[in-house]
Design an enzyme around this catalytic site. Structure first.
Site, PDB file in Angstrom:
ATOM      1  N   GLU A 157      42.102  -2.285 -11.956  1.00  0.00           N
ATOM      2  CA  GLU A 157      41.328  -1.286 -11.232  1.00  0.00           C
ATOM      3  C   GLU A 157      42.188  -0.644 -10.150  1.00  0.00           C
ATOM      4  O   GLU A 157      43.122  -1.272  -9.658  1.00  0.00           O
ATOM      5  CB  GLU A 157      40.131  -1.945 -10.542  1.00  0.00           C
ATOM      6  CG  GLU A 157      39.237  -2.724 -11.456  1.00  0.00           C
ATOM      7  CD  GLU A 157      38.237  -3.575 -10.679  1.00  0.00           C
ATOM      8  OE1 GLU A 157      38.208  -3.506  -9.447  1.00  0.00           O
ATOM      9  OE2 GLU A 157      37.493  -4.312 -11.331  1.00  0.00           O
ATOM     10  N   LYS A 165      43.133   0.303  -6.408  1.00  0.00           N
ATOM     11  CA  LYS A 165      42.918  -0.356  -5.125  1.00  0.00           C
ATOM     12  C   LYS A 165      42.548   0.702  -4.101  1.00  0.00           C
ATOM     13  O   LYS A 165      43.291   1.645  -3.875  1.00  0.00           O
ATOM     14  CB  LYS A 165      44.194  -1.080  -4.688  1.00  0.00           C
ATOM     15  CG  LYS A 165      44.191  -1.559  -3.252  1.00  0.00           C
ATOM     16  CD  LYS A 165      43.194  -2.676  -3.035  1.00  0.00           C
ATOM     17  CE  LYS A 165      43.301  -3.240  -1.633  1.00  0.00           C
ATOM     18  NZ  LYS A 165      42.223  -2.863  -0.757  1.00  0.00           N
ATOM     19  N   ARG A 169      32.756  -7.282   5.906  1.00  0.00           N
ATOM     20  CA  ARG A 169      33.296  -8.597   5.541  1.00  0.00           C
ATOM     21  C   ARG A 169      33.601  -9.415   6.788  1.00  0.00           C
ATOM     22  O   ARG A 169      33.518 -10.630   6.790  1.00  0.00           O
ATOM     23  CB  ARG A 169      34.539  -8.437   4.678  1.00  0.00           C
ATOM     24  CG  ARG A 169      35.089  -9.776   4.226  1.00  0.00           C
ATOM     25  CD  ARG A 169      36.284  -9.625   3.342  1.00  0.00           C
ATOM     26  NE  ARG A 169      37.323  -8.895   4.039  1.00  0.00           N
ATOM     27  CZ  ARG A 169      38.265  -8.191   3.455  1.00  0.00           C
ATOM     28  NH1 ARG A 169      38.301  -8.103   2.160  1.00  0.00           N
ATOM     29  NH2 ARG A 169      39.176  -7.562   4.149  1.00  0.00           N
ATOM     30  N   GLU A 172      33.704  -1.286  -1.487  1.00  0.00           N
ATOM     31  CA  GLU A 172      34.446  -0.630  -0.409  1.00  0.00           C
ATOM     32  C   GLU A 172      33.758   0.656  -0.009  1.00  0.00           C
ATOM     33  O   GLU A 172      33.312   1.421  -0.868  1.00  0.00           O
ATOM     34  CB  GLU A 172      35.865  -0.263  -0.875  1.00  0.00           C
ATOM     35  CG  GLU A 172      36.743  -1.401  -1.249  1.00  0.00           C
ATOM     36  CD  GLU A 172      37.482  -2.010  -0.072  1.00  0.00           C
ATOM     37  OE1 GLU A 172      37.883  -1.273   0.846  1.00  0.00           O
ATOM     38  OE2 GLU A 172      37.652  -3.235  -0.096  1.00  0.00           O
TER      39      GLU A 172
END
Length: 166
Positions: free
Chosen positions: A27, A29, A50, A87
């Site tokens: 994938e 980034k 996070r 994200e």
């Protein structure tokens, strides 16, 4: 880094797993802000950064303003309790346009797209976050639901079916 390193990595993985072959998923980034989205009975109930890996910052009101985050999922066995990880980012094009507007208004420019996304999510006023060009991309789940998909690719397909950009 190169084909030789990739082949060496594959060999180490196969040896560690005692497997003849391994299926990989590759994938892009993204350099954004990692978040987790919690859903109960298909409804978005909480979103957090996070943080330090154990404790993140609750940014639920601001995440509700990100148009690419579904607030309601179809009711299904795998959406009763679901934690989606992904994200939040601002694209380079949107970042450049935003900094041009900041410059034109004589205001401080952002250093990089990641900082702009992070600052946008940490706003105390969600109306400010809503005006920022934030995007969300899912890359996984926190805990696999019972009967979950067998491969990462299948999981991403399911997240896409549920309305998440992947």
């Amino acid at each position: 880094f190169d084909e030789e390193a990739l082949r060496a990595f594959d060999k180490r993985v196969r040896e560690a797993l005692a497997a003849d072959s391994v299926e990989y998923s590759v994938e892009p980034k993204f350099d954004g802000l990692a978040v987790r989205l919690s859903y109960r009975v298909g409804l978005f109930v909480q979103g957090a950064t996070r943080g330090d890996g154990e404790r993140g910052e609750d940014v639920t009101p601001n995440l509700r303003t990100v148009r690419s985050i579904p607030l309601r999922l179809p009711r299904a066995a795998d959406t009763a309790e679901l934690e989606v990880r992904g994200e939040v980012l601002i694209t380079r094009r949107e970042f450049a346009a935003r900094n041009a507007r900041q410059r034109g208004a004589g205001e401080k420019e952002y250093v990089n797209p990641r900082n702009a996304a992070a600052g946008s999510l940490r706003q105390l006023d969600s109306r400010i976050s809503a005006r920022r060009p934030l995007r969300f991309f899912a890359y996984g789940v926190g805990v696999l639901p019972a009967g979950a998909n067998a491969t990462h690719s299948a999981l991403l397909d399911r997240l896409a079916e549920l309305g998440f950009p992947v």
